[in-house]
Motif scaffolding. Structure first.
Motif, short mmCIF file in Angstrom:
data_model
loop_
_atom_site.label_atom_id
_atom_site.label_comp_id
_atom_site.label_asym_id
_atom_site.label_seq_id
_atom_site.Cartn_x
_atom_site.Cartn_y
_atom_site.Cartn_z
N ILE A 97 1.08 -1.21 -0.14
CA ILE A 97 -0.17 0.08 -0.01
C ILE A 97 0.80 1.13 -0.01
CG2 ILE A 97 -1.68 1.55 1.34
CD1 ILE A 97 -2.80 -1.37 2.23
N THR A 98 0.72 2.17 -0.81
CA THR A 98 1.14 3.39 -1.10
C THR A 98 0.20 4.42 -0.78
OG1 THR A 98 2.98 2.67 -2.51
CG2 THR A 98 2.68 4.93 -2.33
N ILE A 99 0.51 5.41 0.21
CA ILE A 99 -0.14 6.73 0.48
C ILE A 99 0.65 7.76 -0.09
CG2 ILE A 99 -1.37 8.00 2.07
CD1 ILE A 99 -1.40 5.74 4.07
N SER A 100 -0.10 8.53 -1.14
CA SER A 100 0.69 9.58 -1.79
C SER A 100 -0.07 10.71 -1.27
CB SER A 100 0.61 9.39 -3.20
OG SER A 100 1.13 8.30 -3.68
N ARG A 101 0.90 11.77 -0.92
CA ARG A 101 0.28 13.19 -0.60
C ARG A 101 0.52 13.99 -2.02
NH1 ARG A 101 2.06 17.94 1.69
NH2 ARG A 101 3.94 16.89 2.39
N ILE A 102 -0.36 14.84 -2.55
CA ILE A 102 -0.24 15.55 -3.78
C ILE A 102 -0.64 16.90 -3.43
CG2 ILE A 102 -1.31 15.74 -6.17
CD1 ILE A 102 -1.93 12.66 -5.95
N GLU A 103 0.32 17.81 -4.11
CA GLU A 103 0.05 19.31 -4.20
C GLU A 103 0.43 19.70 -5.41
OE1 GLU A 103 2.74 20.75 -1.22
OE2 GLU A 103 1.77 19.97 0.67
N ASP A 104 -0.34 20.84 -5.90
CA ASP A 104 -0.25 21.29 -6.86
C ASP A 104 0.03 20.43 -8.29
OD1 ASP A 104 -0.39 23.89 -5.92
OD2 ASP A 104 1.51 23.93 -5.43
N GLY A 105 -0.70 18.97 -8.14
CA GLY A 105 -0.57 18.15 -9.33
C GLY A 105 0.65 17.11 -9.29
N LYS A 106 1.40 17.20 -8.22
CA LYS A 106 2.48 16.35 -8.18
C LYS A 106 2.54 15.86 -6.79
CE LYS A 106 5.09 18.71 -11.42
NZ LYS A 106 6.21 18.33 -12.55
N ILE A 107 3.06 14.58 -6.76
CA ILE A 107 3.51 13.81 -5.51
C ILE A 107 4.57 14.30 -4.70
CG2 ILE A 107 4.04 11.65 -4.45
CD1 ILE A 107 2.61 10.30 -7.20
N VAL A 108 4.25 14.75 -3.56
CA VAL A 108 5.23 15.49 -2.73
C VAL A 108 5.83 14.62 -1.53
CG1 VAL A 108 4.53 17.87 -3.11
CG2 VAL A 108 3.62 16.47 -1.10
N GLU A 109 4.96 13.25 -1.33
CA GLU A 109 5.59 12.40 -0.43
C GLU A 109 4.58 11.14 -0.41
OE1 GLU A 109 6.90 13.01 4.32
OE2 GLU A 109 5.33 14.36 3.60
N ASP A 110 5.43 9.97 -0.21
CA ASP A 110 4.82 8.77 -0.56
C ASP A 110 5.28 7.84 1.02
OD1 ASP A 110 3.31 8.61 -2.87
OD2 ASP A 110 5.18 7.62 -3.98
N TRP A 111 4.44 7.24 1.49
CA TRP A 111 4.46 6.04 2.46
C TRP A 111 4.13 4.88 2.15
CZ3 TRP A 111 2.10 11.19 3.05
CH2 TRP A 111 2.64 11.81 4.14
N THR A 112 5.02 4.00 1.79
CA THR A 112 4.81 2.77 1.34
C THR A 112 5.04 1.74 2.58
OG1 THR A 112 5.18 3.46 -1.00
CG2 THR A 112 5.33 1.00 -0.63
N VAL A 113 4.24 0.69 2.55
CA VAL A 113 4.43 -0.69 3.27
C VAL A 113 4.13 -1.74 2.28
CG1 VAL A 113 4.15 0.33 5.71
CG2 VAL A 113 2.22 -0.41 4.36
N SER A 114 5.07 -2.93 2.42
CA SER A 114 4.94 -3.91 1.64
C SER A 114 5.34 -5.10 2.20
CB SER A 114 5.64 -3.84 0.45
OG SER A 114 7.04 -3.52 0.75
N ASP A 115 4.77 -6.34 1.98
CA ASP A 115 5.13 -7.56 2.45
C ASP A 115 6.54 -8.32 1.96
OD1 ASP A 115 5.07 -9.88 3.68
OD2 ASP A 115 3.60 -11.06 2.50
N ASN A 116 7.53 -7.48 2.37
CA ASN A 116 8.91 -7.99 1.75
C ASN A 116 9.26 -9.33 2.37
OD1 ASN A 116 9.09 -5.47 0.62
ND2 ASN A 116 10.50 -4.52 2.01
N VAL A 117 8.80 -9.52 3.53
CA VAL A 117 9.38 -10.88 4.08
C VAL A 117 8.56 -12.13 3.11
CG1 VAL A 117 8.91 -12.58 6.14
CG2 VAL A 117 9.92 -10.03 6.45
N GLY A 118 7.22 -11.77 2.98
CA GLY A 118 6.44 -12.76 2.26
C GLY A 118 7.04 -13.13 0.86
N MET A 119 7.53 -11.86 0.30
CA MET A 119 8.09 -11.98 -1.03
C MET A 119 9.49 -12.77 -0.99
SD MET A 119 10.05 -9.18 -3.20
CE MET A 119 11.30 -9.17 -1.89
N LEU A 120 10.41 -12.53 0.06
CA LEU A 120 11.75 -13.01 0.14
C LEU A 120 11.58 -14.63 0.23
CD1 LEU A 120 13.72 -10.52 2.16
CD2 LEU A 120 13.82 -11.05 -0.31
#
Length: 149
Positions: free
Chosen positions: A99-122
């Motif tokens: 899941i990525t939460i993107s904060r957008i200002e003036d039509g551009k992404i200024v910040e992303d917070w991402t969490v992913s299941d890296n342990v499951g992938m590995l």
């Protein structure tokens, strides 16, 4: 949903599917602010060069990376995108959900917070592939650190 909210969802989706998955860095300036901050699990990247480093990390694991955004929710200037990444590493297919939460200002992404299941992938990639990936990334970090010194 307002037109602005719909635009924000499109920006977040296209950034993930085109820049992150395909490595299309020519489009990075179209979607990301120069002052972009990227929080990926415990890692943090900054600016457009940070986009390149973050994407490079995923593409080093999956050279044939594909990302499909499967759901999005918007709240004000933030878009939450649930996605599934798919790819192969040395012939073994694996998926990574996140899941990525993107904060957008003036039509551009200024910040992303991402969490992913890296342990499951590995775990799906297997022990030896995981150890090879970790060794390669450590070697790359050491060699880039010695060039900067």
């Amino acid at each position: 949903m307002t037109t602005l909210e719909q635009d924000h969802k499109v920006i977040a989706r296209r950034a993930l599917e085109e820049v992150c998955a395909r490595g299309d860095f020519a489009k990075a300036e179209q979607f990301y602010s120069p002052s972009f901050r990227d929080h990926v699990n415990e890692l943090e990247f900054h600016g457009l060069e940070g986009v390149r480093k973050s994407v490079g990390l995923y593409r080093s694991v999956f050279p044939d990376l594909e990302i499909e955004v499967v759901d999005q929710v918007i709240d004000g200037d933030e878009v939450a995108s649930r996605w599934v990444a798919r790819g192969s590493n040395r012939g073994r297919r694996a998926t990574l959900e996140g899941i990525t939460i993107s904060r957008i200002e003036d039509g551009k992404i200024v910040e992303d917070w991402t969490v992913s299941d890296n342990v499951g992938m590995l775990r799906r990639l297997g022990l030896w592939r995981t150890l090879r990936l970790l060794a390669a990334q450590a070697r790359d970090r050491l060699s880039s650190g010695s060039r900067e010194a």
